[in-house]
Write a protein that holds these residues in place. Structure first.
Motif, PDB file in Angstrom:
ATOM      1  N   THR A  54       0.836  -1.203   0.000  1.00  0.00           N
ATOM      2  CA  THR A  54       0.000   0.000   0.000  1.00  0.00           C
ATOM      3  C   THR A  54       0.868   1.249   0.000  1.00  0.00           C
ATOM      4  N   MET A  55       1.922   1.240   0.812  1.00  0.00           N
ATOM      5  CA  MET A  55       2.812   2.389   0.853  1.00  0.00           C
ATOM      6  C   MET A  55       3.433   2.655  -0.513  1.00  0.00           C
ATOM      7  N   VAL A  56       3.912   1.608  -1.160  1.00  0.00           N
ATOM      8  CA  VAL A  56       4.528   1.763  -2.483  1.00  0.00           C
ATOM      9  C   VAL A  56       3.510   2.322  -3.474  1.00  0.00           C
ATOM     10  N   ARG A  57       2.305   1.793  -3.418  1.00  0.00           N
ATOM     11  CA  ARG A  57       1.270   2.283  -4.338  1.00  0.00           C
ATOM     12  C   ARG A  57       0.966   3.760  -4.081  1.00  0.00           C
ATOM     13  N   HIS A  58       0.887   4.148  -2.830  1.00  0.00           N
ATOM     14  CA  HIS A  58       0.604   5.544  -2.502  1.00  0.00           C
ATOM     15  C   HIS A  58       1.711   6.478  -2.990  1.00  0.00           C
ATOM     16  N   LEU A  59       2.951   6.022  -2.873  1.00  0.00           N
ATOM     17  CA  LEU A  59       4.064   6.882  -3.283  1.00  0.00           C
ATOM     18  C   LEU A  59       4.129   7.018  -4.801  1.00  0.00           C
ATOM     19  N   HIS A  60       3.620   6.047  -5.508  1.00  0.00           N
ATOM     20  CA  HIS A  60       3.566   6.149  -6.965  1.00  0.00           C
ATOM     21  C   HIS A  60       2.327   6.900  -7.434  1.00  0.00           C
ATOM     22  N   GLU A  61       1.321   6.944  -6.587  1.00  0.00           N
ATOM     23  CA  GLU A  61       0.074   7.625  -6.947  1.00  0.00           C
ATOM     24  C   GLU A  61      -0.281   8.598  -5.822  1.00  0.00           C
ATOM     25  N   PRO A  62       0.344   9.801  -5.829  1.00  0.00           N
ATOM     26  CA  PRO A  62       0.149  10.742  -4.718  1.00  0.00           C
ATOM     27  C   PRO A  62      -1.317  11.036  -4.413  1.00  0.00           C
ATOM     28  N   GLY A  63      -2.179  10.928  -5.406  1.00  0.00           N
ATOM     29  CA  GLY A  63      -3.581  11.216  -5.167  1.00  0.00           C
ATOM     30  C   GLY A  63      -4.318  10.117  -4.434  1.00  0.00           C
ATOM     31  N   ALA A  64      -3.655   8.967  -4.222  1.00  0.00           N
ATOM     32  CA  ALA A  64      -4.327   7.846  -3.563  1.00  0.00           C
ATOM     33  C   ALA A  64      -4.681   8.189  -2.119  1.00  0.00           C
ATOM     34  N   LEU A  65      -3.846   8.980  -1.469  1.00  0.00           N
ATOM     35  CA  LEU A  65      -4.161   9.512  -0.145  1.00  0.00           C
ATOM     36  C   LEU A  65      -4.622  10.952  -0.312  1.00  0.00           C
ATOM     37  N   SER A  66      -5.568  11.366   0.486  1.00  0.00           N
ATOM     38  CA  SER A  66      -6.104  12.722   0.340  1.00  0.00           C
ATOM     39  C   SER A  66      -5.750  13.538   1.572  1.00  0.00           C
ATOM     40  N   PHE A  67      -5.113  14.674   1.338  1.00  0.00           N
ATOM     41  CA  PHE A  67      -4.740  15.577   2.417  1.00  0.00           C
ATOM     42  C   PHE A  67      -5.394  16.936   2.165  1.00  0.00           C
ATOM     43  N   LYS A  68      -6.000  17.469   3.195  1.00  0.00           N
ATOM     44  CA  LYS A  68      -6.741  18.709   3.060  1.00  0.00           C
ATOM     45  C   LYS A  68      -5.798  19.900   3.068  1.00  0.00           C
ATOM     46  N   LEU A  69      -6.047  20.830   2.150  1.00  0.00           N
ATOM     47  CA  LEU A  69      -5.250  22.061   2.128  1.00  0.00           C
ATOM     48  C   LEU A  69      -5.481  22.847   3.411  1.00  0.00           C
ATOM     49  N   PRO A  70      -4.452  23.491   3.947  1.00  0.00           N
ATOM     50  CA  PRO A  70      -4.618  24.233   5.202  1.00  0.00           C
ATOM     51  C   PRO A  70      -5.578  25.413   5.035  1.00  0.00           C
ATOM     52  N   SER A  71      -6.335  25.660   6.074  1.00  0.00           N
ATOM     53  CA  SER A  71      -7.329  26.741   6.025  1.00  0.00           C
ATOM     54  C   SER A  71      -6.678  28.116   5.976  1.00  0.00           C
ATOM     55  N   THR A  72      -5.410  28.187   6.421  1.00  0.00           N
ATOM     56  CA  THR A  72      -4.730  29.493   6.451  1.00  0.00           C
ATOM     57  C   THR A  72      -4.189  29.907   5.087  1.00  0.00           C
ATOM     58  N   LEU A  73      -4.291  29.023   4.108  1.00  0.00           N
ATOM     59  CA  LEU A  73      -3.691  29.315   2.803  1.00  0.00           C
ATOM     60  C   LEU A  73      -4.576  30.256   2.010  1.00  0.00           C
ATOM     61  N   ARG A  74      -3.975  31.289   1.484  1.00  0.00           N
ATOM     62  CA  ARG A  74      -4.685  32.234   0.632  1.00  0.00           C
ATOM     63  C   ARG A  74      -4.222  32.002  -0.812  1.00  0.00           C
ATOM     64  N   GLY A  75      -5.160  31.964  -1.698  1.00  0.00           N
ATOM     65  CA  GLY A  75      -4.802  31.700  -3.086  1.00  0.00           C
ATOM     66  C   GLY A  75      -5.213  30.302  -3.495  1.00  0.00           C
ATOM     67  N   LYS A  76      -5.481  30.128  -4.751  1.00  0.00           N
ATOM     68  CA  LYS A  76      -5.968  28.863  -5.279  1.00  0.00           C
ATOM     69  C   LYS A  76      -4.845  28.125  -5.987  1.00  0.00           C
ATOM     70  N   LEU A  77      -4.702  26.860  -5.639  1.00  0.00           N
ATOM     71  CA  LEU A  77      -3.680  26.037  -6.292  1.00  0.00           C
ATOM     72  C   LEU A  77      -4.238  25.441  -7.582  1.00  0.00           C
ATOM     73  N   GLN A 124      -0.467  21.739  -8.973  1.00  0.00           N
ATOM     74  CA  GLN A 124       0.097  22.180  -7.696  1.00  0.00           C
ATOM     75  C   GLN A 124      -0.532  21.414  -6.534  1.00  0.00           C
ATOM     76  N   LYS A 125      -1.810  21.107  -6.662  1.00  0.00           N
ATOM     77  CA  LYS A 125      -2.447  20.271  -5.645  1.00  0.00           C
ATOM     78  C   LYS A 125      -1.816  18.886  -5.630  1.00  0.00           C
ATOM     79  N   THR A 126      -1.490  18.376  -6.832  1.00  0.00           N
ATOM     80  CA  THR A 126      -0.803  17.079  -6.900  1.00  0.00           C
ATOM     81  C   THR A 126       0.541  17.158  -6.183  1.00  0.00           C
ATOM     82  N   GLY A 127       1.265  18.252  -6.396  1.00  0.00           N
ATOM     83  CA  GLY A 127       2.551  18.425  -5.720  1.00  0.00           C
ATOM     84  C   GLY A 127       2.387  18.492  -4.216  1.00  0.00           C
TER      85      GLY A 127
END
Length: 823
Positions: A339-362, A366-369
């Motif tokens: 699972t770890m290997v798959r996640h590292l090859h497919e960054p979108g497989a895990l979902s992380f929320k953008l911080p609320s303090t961020l101003r500006g749209k990615l 850039q979201k993939t990054g």
């Protein structure tokens, strides 16, 4: 006369006679009546008064006998014992139906017509295998290595005539020869170890189908042991912080493991164990097992170590094997690792929320990054964000740092070239203004006094040069993450930058660079030595397995192996890869600080200018002081560019020139072609001089360049010649088509943004096939920064009222002008 279609009425009589003191055999041809051949074709015979017409098949069988006894007067043949045995055992069974063989009772009693019972007795001594072969017919035994009976009368005292199964005997002897046995007296002997192993594993099984094999105790003790059952397991530790590697060589003593692996490497079929037995080698798994063993050795793990801990990134080095492991029973990969290997090859497989303090749209890429950075962080790993310049490495980093701070309230560290430190602060203020960010600068005492504030900051920004001086203090702090901007600054693993940076303590380490490799693969190794120490092994090992084969031997295999190994930890997108997500023109405001010497000159001139402004306005009034004010502002702007523009004796550097050199190096290494605009031709001269020392000979246009020469330079540049074009803003701001460039740098801001836009349009116009990247350089805490702020405040005025040829100064109040001269 009669005619019959039948076999001839003939037979043979075998009898035993005594001659010359020995026993011989006599063969007699018998016919009821005289036999006469009637045709040349030998198909009609006259016997008595009857014509015989035998079949073709019967004639073919009896023809040899008729030929022998056709000699006039020949009625008997004398036979030796071996000839008699040959006749009875092999010849007569085939022709008995057309020419019966008769014997008297005494002779018939000597015939042995029993099935073959072959035996092979094996003995082992002096590292060789001895075989005694015997062919048994009833009570009679024949040693195939003994002399023939005719040569050795005592060998068969009872005069038995044995009907031998020659085909069966030959098959046995062929197997003995095939096994490599050679005659030694009355026995066979096998001495070659490979041949002995082959006999025990293969030929003995075939031989056992033809003969009864017996073994002496010594031979019975000689065994062929099975290949070990190799089991390799990879799982995550209970704390999820590392991998657990388990190795089992079931059935193989530890003291035989090295010999087994060496034999496997040499593609041998067996090894000799210490007790003298033979052990099979399982060659089917050879390639996979050796690849794994070699990997383990690179990691410092000896074969057969029952259990050890490894960094989690080691799972990525086994990527290909992880994919194939379903076909290899020996490799057991834990599902969590997969699972770890798959996640590292497919960054979108895990979902992380953008911080609320961020101003500006990615943008999507850039979201993939951001997701990629977060995925690496989730698994305790680092990486290199190597996007093309202008794609927002800074914004992706700020988003990640903001998320870390939101989660853990622990500081991150960003190390950047001196010329970019304040640009980072500016970008944080733009995209995450609520984050507590600190630049660690000032003199040594000032910096030391601020170390206690680090724990309260989301991010601390410092330069490579200051880090070298502060590493003893900063090295005691553990950061949540550390980012190296322009990470090629540590490309030389031996210089102070690299040695200092690698003393940083951080949970996660990342590198930002558009050029992870400029001149040699060692540069890549040095960056990986920071983000994932040990992942690319020691420097010497890296050179041996990757750099030398790739550079000296042009090895595609080594190149592909290196690419495959670093792939999960390097994210690189070029503009052409994300073209659909980009505007046609990307504009970046890049801010820098002055050098200390430059700042000192600027502050002195600024203080002097305030007094002169007050005196000038008092004496002549604001309206009549416009030219004077413009001259003062121009001097300040020149100092921002380079003090040498109006102080010929100045020999120091310029923060903005250092920034430009960083930008140009990035552009050139990424294959971009650049226009640099400045309103100061003397500044362009300095840039041209500096670039020439670096081996870059730029094109150059100012007001003094003749029209024909301008056209020639533009054509050559647009046709692909050169990397850099320096253009005076006044001379080249309009009327030029420079679509051969995809990057525009405005070295100094102009009063009227419309003039800058016109200059940018030299590259960004019809015929341009690439996204155009525009950099506008500003100096922090200077007249340039204040002009920029005023332009923002008066944007509507600038857009609606100011026309080409006018400038912002003409629409400013005295109070606004005075503010430009404030410290």
């Amino acid at each position: 006369m009669l005619i019959r279609k039948a076999i001839l009425p003939v037979s043979l009589l075998l009898s035993q006679v005594t001659a010359n003191g020995g026993s011989e055999f006599q063969l007699e041809f018998l016919s009821e009546e005289p036999l006469q051949q009637m045709t040349a074709s030998r198909n009609v015979y006259l016997v008595g008064n009857t014509f015989y017409l035998p079949s073709h098949d019967s004639l073919r069988l009896i023809e040899p006998i008729l030929s022998i006894f056709n000699t006039p007067g020949l009625r008997h043949l004398q036979l030796s014992r071996d000839e008699a045995i040959l006749l009875v055992g092999e010849i007569m069974p085939g022709i008995q139906s057309v020419c019966p063989l008769k014997m008297d009772d005494r002779l018939a009693g000597l015939i042995v017509n029993e099935p073959l019972q072959a035996t092979v007795e094996l003995d082992y001594n002096e590292a060789s295998l001895r075989a005694a072969v015997a062919f048994n017919y009833g009570h009679e035994t024949i040693n195939p290595l003994a002399a023939p009976a005719s040569d050795n009368p005592e060998a068969n005292q009872n005069n038995a005539l044995i009907i031998r199964r020659q085909d069966q005997e030959d098959e046995i002897l062929q197997l003995m020869n095939q096994a490599g046995f050679v005659r030694q007296g009355q026995h066979y002997r096998l001495t070659d170890q490979d041949d002995i192993f082959g006999f025990l594993t293969t030929i003995s099984t075939q031989l056992a189908n033809l003969a009864k094999i017996s073994r002496t105790p010594a031979a019975a003790a000689l065994q062929v042991l099975p290949a070990p059952d190799v089991r390799l397991g990879l799982s995550l530790s209970n704390d999820q912080d590392s991998l657990i590697l388990r190795q089992q060589f079931i059935g193989l003593p530890a003291d035989e493991r090295a010999a087994y692996l060496q034999a496997l490497r040499e593609k041998r079929s067996f090894i000799r164990s210490f007790d003298g037995n033979y052990r099979r080698i399982r060659l089917e798994d050879r390639d996979v097992l050796l690849q794994l063993i070699d990997l383990f050795k690179l990691w410092g793990v000896e074969p057969g170590v029952a259990e050890c801990r490894l960094p989690r990134y080691r799972a990525l080095a086994m990527d290909t094997l992880l994919i194939q492991s379903d076909t290899y029973n020996m490799l057991d990969i834990d599902e969590a690792v997969r699972t770890m290997v798959r996640h590292l090859h497919e960054p979108g497989a895990l979902s992380f929320k953008l911080p609320s303090t961020l101003r500006g749209k990615l943008r999507p890429y850039q979201k993939t990054g951001f997701q990629w950075l977060c995925t690496l962080d989730y698994y305790g790993l680092g990486g290199i964000l190597a996007d093309d310049m202008g794609l927002g490495k800074t914004l992706q980093t700020i988003a990640f740092v903001a998320r870390l701070w939101q989660q853990s309230r622990r500081p991150s560290l960003i190390i950047a070239p001196t010329s970019l430190v304040y640009n980072w602060l500016s970008e944080f203020e733009k995209f995450a203004p609520r984050l507590p960010v600190m630049i660690l600068d000032g003199n040594r005492q000032q910096r030391a006094s601020r170390l206690g504030e680090i724990a309260e900051k989301a991010c601390v920004i410092t330069s490579y040069s200051l880090l070298r001086r502060d590493i003893e203090d900063i090295g005691t702090i553990t950061f949540a993450s550390c980012f190296l901007d322009e990470a090629q600054n540590i490309k030389n693993p031996e210089d102070l930058n690299a040695r200092s940076v690698k003393q940083i303590k951080a949970d996660r380490c990342f590198a930002l660079t558009g050029t992870p490799i400029e001149n040699s693969l060692t540069e890549l190794w040095s960056i990986f030595d920071f983000i994932l120490p040990g992942y690319l092994y020691s420097q010497r090992t890296f050179q041996n397995i990757y750099e030398l084969p790739i550079i000296r031997e042009d090895s595609p295999e080594a190149l592909e192996a290196l690419h495959r190994q670093i792939l999960p930890f390097v994210l690189r997108r070029m503009k052409k890869d994300v073209l659909q997500e980009l505007p046609d023109k990307i504009e970046t405001h890049t801010i820098c600080d002055m050098t200390d010497e430059q700042r000192l000159i600027y502050e002195k001139f600024l203080q002097k200018s305030r007094h002169e402004l007050d005196r000038e306005v008092t004496e002549n009034g604001y309206a009549k002081s416009q030219i004077f004010i413009l001259a003062l502002l121009t001097r300040l702007r020149q100092i921002c560019c380079h003090p040498n523009l109006f102080l010929p004796a100045y020999e120091g550097s310029s923060g903005k020139l250092q920034l430009l050199e960083e930008l140009l190096a990035d552009c050139f290494s990424a294959g971009h072609r650049v226009l640099v605009f400045s309103q100061f031709t003397s500044m362009l001269d300095i840039i041209r001089r500096e670039q020439r020392t670096l081996g870059i000979d730029p094109f150059y246009i100012d007001g003094q360049v003749p029209a024909e020469e301008r056209v020639s330079q533009v054509q050559r540049f647009n046709q692909g010649e050169g990397q850099l074009f320096l253009v005076s803003l006044r001379a080249g701001g309009t009327g030029l088509n420079l679509t051969g460039a995809d990057t525009v740098i405005h070295f100094d801001p102009w009063w009227n943004p419309a003039v800058e836009e016109q200059a940018t349009d030299r590259a960004y116009r019809i015929g341009q096939e690439n996204v155009v990247q525009v950099f506008k350089l500003y100096t922090r805490h200077s007249i340039e920064e204040k002009i920029q702020n005023l332009q923002r405040k008066k944007q509507h005025l600038v857009d609606s009222i100011i026309k080409p040829g006018q400038n912002l100064l003409s629409k400013m109040t005295l109070e606004e002008v005075r503010s430009l001269f404030e410290p």
